[in-house]
Design a protein around this motif. Structure first.
Motif, PDB file in Angstrom:
ATOM      1  N   GLY B 324       0.806  -1.225   0.000  1.00 29.57           N
ATOM      2  CA  GLY B 324       0.000   0.000   0.000  1.00 29.57           C
ATOM      3  C   GLY B 324       0.838   1.273   0.000  1.00 29.57           C
ATOM      4  O   GLY B 324       0.325   2.356  -0.285  1.00 29.57           O
ATOM      5  N   LEU B 325       2.114   1.149   0.342  1.00 28.59           N
ATOM      6  CA  LEU B 325       2.989   2.321   0.359  1.00 28.59           C
ATOM      7  C   LEU B 325       3.863   2.382  -0.889  1.00 28.59           C
ATOM      8  O   LEU B 325       4.779   3.185  -0.978  1.00 28.59           O
ATOM      9  CB  LEU B 325       3.883   2.290   1.605  1.00 28.59           C
ATOM     10  CG  LEU B 325       3.179   2.488   2.954  1.00 28.59           C
ATOM     11  CD1 LEU B 325       4.162   2.361   4.111  1.00 28.59           C
ATOM     12  CD2 LEU B 325       2.496   3.844   3.013  1.00 28.59           C
ATOM     13  N   ASN B 326       3.594   1.477  -1.826  1.00 31.09           N
ATOM     14  CA  ASN B 326       4.444   1.397  -3.011  1.00 31.09           C
ATOM     15  C   ASN B 326       3.666   1.488  -4.316  1.00 31.09           C
ATOM     16  O   ASN B 326       3.975   0.819  -5.292  1.00 31.09           O
ATOM     17  CB  ASN B 326       5.278   0.119  -2.955  1.00 31.09           C
ATOM     18  CG  ASN B 326       6.394   0.238  -1.928  1.00 31.09           C
ATOM     19  OD1 ASN B 326       7.414   0.873  -2.185  1.00 31.09           O
ATOM     20  ND2 ASN B 326       6.183  -0.322  -0.755  1.00 31.09           N
ATOM     21  N   ILE B 327       2.617   2.301  -4.305  1.00 31.59           N
ATOM     22  CA  ILE B 327       1.850   2.517  -5.533  1.00 31.59           C
ATOM     23  C   ILE B 327       2.209   3.925  -6.031  1.00 31.59           C
ATOM     24  O   ILE B 327       1.668   4.924  -5.550  1.00 31.59           O
ATOM     25  CB  ILE B 327       0.340   2.381  -5.262  1.00 31.59           C
ATOM     26  CG1 ILE B 327       0.047   1.038  -4.569  1.00 31.59           C
ATOM     27  CG2 ILE B 327      -0.453   2.464  -6.576  1.00 31.59           C
ATOM     28  CD1 ILE B 327      -1.371   0.898  -4.045  1.00 31.59           C
ATOM     29  N   GLU B 328       3.161   3.984  -6.949  1.00 35.52           N
ATOM     30  CA  GLU B 328       3.670   5.279  -7.405  1.00 35.52           C
ATOM     31  C   GLU B 328       2.598   6.132  -8.064  1.00 35.52           C
ATOM     32  O   GLU B 328       2.437   7.308  -7.784  1.00 35.52           O
ATOM     33  CB  GLU B 328       4.827   5.066  -8.398  1.00 35.52           C
ATOM     34  CG  GLU B 328       6.110   4.573  -7.749  1.00 35.52           C
ATOM     35  CD  GLU B 328       6.544   5.457  -6.579  1.00 35.52           C
ATOM     36  OE1 GLU B 328       6.485   6.701  -6.718  1.00 35.52           O
ATOM     37  OE2 GLU B 328       6.930   4.899  -5.526  1.00 35.52           O
ATOM     38  N   ASP B 329       1.839   5.497  -8.941  1.00 36.34           N
ATOM     39  CA  ASP B 329       0.873   6.230  -9.747  1.00 36.34           C
ATOM     40  C   ASP B 329      -0.364   6.606  -8.916  1.00 36.34           C
ATOM     41  O   ASP B 329      -1.005   5.744  -8.314  1.00 36.34           O
ATOM     42  CB  ASP B 329       0.467   5.359 -10.944  1.00 36.34           C
ATOM     43  CG  ASP B 329      -0.462   6.097 -11.868  1.00 36.34           C
ATOM     44  OD1 ASP B 329      -0.057   7.146 -12.403  1.00 36.34           O
ATOM     45  OD2 ASP B 329      -1.617   5.638 -12.031  1.00 36.34           O
ATOM     46  N   GLU B 330      -0.693   7.892  -8.923  1.00 41.06           N
ATOM     47  CA  GLU B 330      -1.774   8.361  -8.066  1.00 41.06           C
ATOM     48  C   GLU B 330      -3.143   7.801  -8.472  1.00 41.06           C
ATOM     49  O   GLU B 330      -3.962   7.459  -7.624  1.00 41.06           O
ATOM     50  CB  GLU B 330      -1.796   9.891  -8.061  1.00 41.06           C
ATOM     51  CG  GLU B 330      -2.643  10.427  -6.939  1.00 41.06           C
ATOM     52  CD  GLU B 330      -2.373  11.895  -6.649  1.00 41.06           C
ATOM     53  OE1 GLU B 330      -1.318  12.416  -7.055  1.00 41.06           O
ATOM     54  OE2 GLU B 330      -3.245  12.509  -6.009  1.00 41.06           O
ATOM     55  N   HIS B 379      -6.398  -4.740   1.489  1.00 42.94           N
ATOM     56  CA  HIS B 379      -5.965  -6.026   0.971  1.00 42.94           C
ATOM     57  C   HIS B 379      -6.612  -7.214   1.686  1.00 42.94           C
ATOM     58  O   HIS B 379      -6.310  -8.349   1.372  1.00 42.94           O
ATOM     59  CB  HIS B 379      -4.438  -6.159   1.032  1.00 42.94           C
ATOM     60  CG  HIS B 379      -3.729  -5.140   0.185  1.00 42.94           C
ATOM     61  ND1 HIS B 379      -3.189  -3.995   0.721  1.00 42.94           N
ATOM     62  CD2 HIS B 379      -3.512  -5.085  -1.145  1.00 42.94           C
ATOM     63  CE1 HIS B 379      -2.647  -3.275  -0.252  1.00 42.94           C
ATOM     64  NE2 HIS B 379      -2.831  -3.903  -1.391  1.00 42.94           N
ATOM     65  N   ASP B 380      -7.487  -6.976   2.654  1.00 40.73           N
ATOM     66  CA  ASP B 380      -8.177  -8.088   3.307  1.00 40.73           C
ATOM     67  C   ASP B 380      -9.079  -8.765   2.306  1.00 40.73           C
ATOM     68  O   ASP B 380      -9.640  -8.117   1.428  1.00 40.73           O
ATOM     69  CB  ASP B 380      -9.034  -7.581   4.480  1.00 40.73           C
ATOM     70  CG  ASP B 380      -8.192  -7.151   5.667  1.00 40.73           C
ATOM     71  OD1 ASP B 380      -7.030  -7.572   5.725  1.00 40.73           O
ATOM     72  OD2 ASP B 380      -8.704  -6.405   6.511  1.00 40.73           O
ATOM     73  N   LYS B 381      -9.216 -10.074   2.466  1.00 37.77           N
ATOM     74  CA  LYS B 381     -10.153 -10.768   1.569  1.00 37.77           C
ATOM     75  C   LYS B 381     -11.161 -11.561   2.376  1.00 37.77           C
ATOM     76  O   LYS B 381     -10.909 -11.954   3.461  1.00 37.77           O
ATOM     77  CB  LYS B 381      -9.393 -11.704   0.618  1.00 37.77           C
ATOM     78  CG  LYS B 381      -8.713 -10.948  -0.515  1.00 37.77           C
ATOM     79  CD  LYS B 381      -9.718 -10.364  -1.506  1.00 37.77           C
ATOM     80  CE  LYS B 381      -9.132  -9.430  -2.527  1.00 37.77           C
ATOM     81  NZ  LYS B 381      -8.983  -8.049  -2.172  1.00 37.77           N
TER      82      LYS B 381
END
Lengths: 75, 381
Positions: B324-330, B379-381
């Protein structure tokens, strides 16, 4: 809805509502309808799953004043 | 005969075994949908599901799948059906059969206190792991005083712990208005005449008096020893607030978890809050020391439990490893936190109402509202 037999499982906890339902169902003929009254919240999911696993058809459900009602047609 | 051969085992005992990585074989006799929704998990746990109603006449479907030499624990929703099945299994000749006392209901309610660390001013910090539901709460103890952050509903377990440690409650604090569980913060504060703190932006509709959390308004526990420093970090809710304790720990509430991030949709306005969430995670947290230890309000997977059951992670490590802290694209971030989210927690709207004081469910209704997994992370499923 019309039914051929009524099971009163009000006030009973699992597994008794299903134990009683199964016993009464054994006494019915194919196509007959069993009506079940229960107050345990867990009975709702359990009866639905039980009907599915045994092949009986859950025709309808209702809730009145905390009483869950089920109509199940014997396979 | 049968009574002697089946034993009950408490949720606390099952928790201990899971945290000690002891082998545990569980036969869960609830219906399939309840089982697939939520079950007991652990690295050393082997679990199978056979609904009790498939075992009414004949135990063979279970006997075929249970290793005869292992100790097994039978589990159901409340305990009635598990006692029935356990007794039948004992009758059939199995020697080590027990059932979970109180069923999944008590599993959902057990809190396991895990010590995080001693604090510099002589205090201590504990994490309370609600292992059956994935909720984490915290207690700061210092000089005979205590503060609890994100108190769960089972306030008697905190009371007992405070008595054992001879501390008196002075503050309860919620990082945000919770949607997955009923807060015990207000009830517990009332009992001890302590103050209940909430972020004002989450509390606009509450029906009771509370202390407003604000940046710069530190909260003290013990005689000027432990500083609890609020930092405004919106995203999961508009008011969400993080806390730095002892310059070492950051309590991130439902904003940042160890392996995921908070979902912004539980108050119904995911689109509006997605931007706040990104600003907090990629902006405000970036300005903090990477050496801070993150202590979240939830865990999503049992694998997040570390030594002794503690859920924690270094902020700098999370910046490199948390997806969740590694999604570069907004715009991709926006999509991740607003689309294809897991199902919302059970009764979350009713729970929010209860936490605002708009409804006052009785104990049994509160339990029922909280049944099931928490699902506060994207990310919970």
């Amino acid at each position: 809805m019309n039914s051929d037999k009524i099971v009163d499982a009000k006030g009973m906890a699992c597994p008794m509502p299903i134990v009683k339902t199964k016993k009464s169902m054994d006494e019915l003929r194919s196509g007959q309808v069993l009506e079940v009254h229960a107050t345990d919240k867990g009975a709702k999911n359990d009866l639905t799953a039980w009907a599915k696993s045994t092949g009986h058809e859950l025709l309808s459900t209702a809730e009145e004043n905390g009483v869950y009602k089920f109509w199940i047609k014997k396979a | 005969m049968t009574a002697r051969r089946t034993q009950k085992v408490s949720a606390k005992e099952v928790t201990k075994r899971i945290l000690n990585h002891e082998d545990l074989f569980i036969l869960d006799v609830r219906n399939e949908s309840d089982f697939s929704d939520w079950k007991i998990e652990g690295n050393s746990v082997e679990i199978i599901n056979i609904p009790y109603f498939d075992l009414l006449d004949d135990m063979r479907p279970a006997l075929d799948k249970i290793p005869a030499d292992k100790e097994i624990v039978v589990v159901c929703a409340k305990e009635g059906s598990s006692i029935f099945v356990a007794e039948q299994l004992a009758e059939a000749g199995l020697n080590h059969v027990s059932y979970l006392e109180g069923g999944m209901k008590s599993w959902s309610e057990h809190l396991e206190p895990v010590k995080v660390s001693d604090l510099s001013g002589g205090g201590e910090l504990y994490q309370f792991v609600r292992i059956g539901k994935g909720c984490l709460s915290y207690m700061v103890l210092s000089n005979g005083e205590a503060a609890i952050i994100d108190t769960s509903r089972m306030i008697d377990q905190y009371e007992q712990f405070m008595q054992e440690n001879s501390v008196k409650l002075v503050h309860t604090i919620d990082t945000h208005l919770h949607a997955d569980h009923i807060s015990g913060g207000r009830a517990l504060a009332q009992m001890y005449a302590a103050s209940y703190h909430l972020p004002p932006k989450d509390a606009q509709e509450v029906t009771f008096a509370y202390e407003e959390l604000a940046e710069g308004k530190d909260i003290t526990v013990g005689q000027e020893t432990i500083k609890v420093q609020p930092i405004y970090t919106p995203g999961h809710t508009i008011g969400s607030t993080s806390f730095i304790i002892d310059n070492t720990y950051i309590l991130t509430g439902d904003i940042l978890f160890i392996e995921s991030i908070g979902r912004p949709d539980l108050a119904g306005i995911a689109e509006d809050w997605a931007g706040d969430l990104r600003d907090t995670l990629y902006g405000r947290y970036k300005e903090l020391s990477e050496e801070l230890i993150v202590l979240p309000a939830h865990f999503g997977k049992i694998t997040e439990l570390g030594e002794g059951g503690l859920v924690s992670g270094r902020l700098g490590t999370l910046f490199s490893e948390n997806p969740g802290l590694n999604i570069e694209d907004e715009s991709e971030f926006r999509r991740t936190v607003t689309e294809s989210l897991p199902p919302q927690p059970h009764s979350y709207q009713e729970i929010r109402k209860a936490n605002r004081g708009e409804i006052t469910p009785n104990k049994e209704e509160q339990r029922e509202m909280e049944m099931g997994p928490n699902r506060c992370a994207v990310h919970d499923k």
